[in-house]
Write a protein that holds these residues in place. Structure first.
Motif, PDB file in Angstrom:
ATOM      1  N   ARG A 121       0.908  -1.405   0.218  1.00  0.00           N
ATOM      2  CA  ARG A 121       0.387  -0.323  -0.291  1.00  0.00           C
ATOM      3  C   ARG A 121       1.149   1.542  -0.094  1.00  0.00           C
ATOM      4  O   ARG A 121       0.509   1.975  -0.514  1.00  0.00           O
ATOM      5  N   VAL A 122       1.803   0.985   0.522  1.00  0.00           N
ATOM      6  CA  VAL A 122       2.722   2.314   1.176  1.00  0.00           C
ATOM      7  C   VAL A 122       3.229   2.816  -0.499  1.00  0.00           C
ATOM      8  O   VAL A 122       4.307   3.893  -0.999  1.00  0.00           O
ATOM      9  N   ARG A 123       4.011   1.477  -0.472  1.00  0.00           N
ATOM     10  CA  ARG A 123       4.788   1.317  -2.328  1.00  0.00           C
ATOM     11  C   ARG A 123       4.134   1.844  -3.436  1.00  0.00           C
ATOM     12  O   ARG A 123       4.116   3.325  -4.205  1.00  0.00           O
ATOM     13  N   ASP A 124       2.424   1.676  -3.461  1.00  0.00           N
ATOM     14  CA  ASP A 124       1.762   1.884  -4.073  1.00  0.00           C
ATOM     15  C   ASP A 124       1.839   3.331  -4.550  1.00  0.00           C
ATOM     16  O   ASP A 124       1.534   4.195  -4.911  1.00  0.00           O
ATOM     17  N   SER A 125       1.364   3.503  -2.942  1.00  0.00           N
ATOM     18  CA  SER A 125       1.503   5.858  -2.631  1.00  0.00           C
ATOM     19  C   SER A 125       2.894   6.050  -3.434  1.00  0.00           C
ATOM     20  O   SER A 125       2.761   6.553  -3.745  1.00  0.00           O
ATOM     21  N   TRP A 126       3.712   5.402  -3.074  1.00  0.00           N
ATOM     22  CA  TRP A 126       5.105   6.380  -3.755  1.00  0.00           C
ATOM     23  C   TRP A 126       5.053   6.474  -5.005  1.00  0.00           C
ATOM     24  O   TRP A 126       5.448   7.406  -5.593  1.00  0.00           O
ATOM     25  N   ARG A 127       4.722   4.834  -5.754  1.00  0.00           N
ATOM     26  CA  ARG A 127       4.337   5.398  -7.198  1.00  0.00           C
ATOM     27  C   ARG A 127       3.194   5.946  -7.732  1.00  0.00           C
ATOM     28  O   ARG A 127       3.926   6.709  -8.401  1.00  0.00           O
ATOM     29  N   GLU A 128       2.579   6.903  -7.560  1.00  0.00           N
ATOM     30  CA  GLU A 128       1.264   7.714  -7.081  1.00  0.00           C
ATOM     31  C   GLU A 128       1.761   8.707  -7.895  1.00  0.00           C
ATOM     32  O   GLU A 128       1.305   9.911  -8.368  1.00  0.00           O
ATOM     33  N   GLN A 129       2.725   9.036  -6.814  1.00  0.00           N
ATOM     34  CA  GLN A 129       3.635   9.932  -6.508  1.00  0.00           C
ATOM     35  C   GLN A 129       5.094  10.869  -6.960  1.00  0.00           C
ATOM     36  O   GLN A 129       4.806  11.626  -7.277  1.00  0.00           O
TER      37      GLN A 129
END
Length: 165
Positions: A97-105
């Protein structure tokens, strides 16, 4: 170990940090400003993970070069540490979930792996604009995720000496 290697290559006394060119001067930053930057990143990780930070703390130190040499000209870096209480069964999903948030940013994911046992892992990123690196890793007891944030090297603001706290 990946986190230690990541932190050890952040700066060099010769002006060779990860983001600026070798001959580029380092930014002058006040310790409070860099501390706020790290804390903002920690809070963003906490929000993406959906759990509160525990035991948030920061340390400043002289920059260390790729060969282990310690800067003697005042350049410094800040490292922040915290724990995220996450149940063992939720840790991989939380890391993702955190990784995906970073990717989205738009952040660069520098490490993303699950341990061979399948119940733990590590994910790391680098923010290009600030050269801040963040790593999340499950701990040995599998009851928390460790958060480590490392900043780029900076020259101290007038009247400060964060390299020698």
């Amino acid at each position: 170990m990946a986190v230690v290697a990541l932190l050890g290559t952040a700066c060099t006394p010769g002006g060779d940090s990860v983001s600026p060119g070798k001959e580029d001067p380092l930014e002058i930053k006040a310790a409070a400003e860099v501390n706020s930057l790290a804390e903002e990143h920690a809070e963003a990780v906490s929000a993406a993970a959906g759990v509160p930070l525990e035991n948030w703390r920061t340390n400043t130190a002289p920059c260390v070069g790729r060969g282990g040499e310690i800067a003697d000209d005042g350049r410094w870096t800040l490292t922040g540490f915290a724990r995220l209480p996450v149940a063992p069964t939720e840790q991989i999903a939380t890391l993702h979930r955190v990784r995906d948030s970073w990717r989205e940013q738009g952040h660069e994911i520098t490490e993303d792996r699950a341990f061979t046992e399948g119940d733990g892992g590590v994910v790391s990123m680098r923010e290009a604009a600030t050269s801040v690196t963040i790593s999340l890793a499950t701990n040995a007891s599998r009851d928390r995720i460790a958060l480590i944030i490392a900043t780029d090297c900076y020259q101290p603001a007038d009247g400060e000496d964060p390299a020698n706290p």
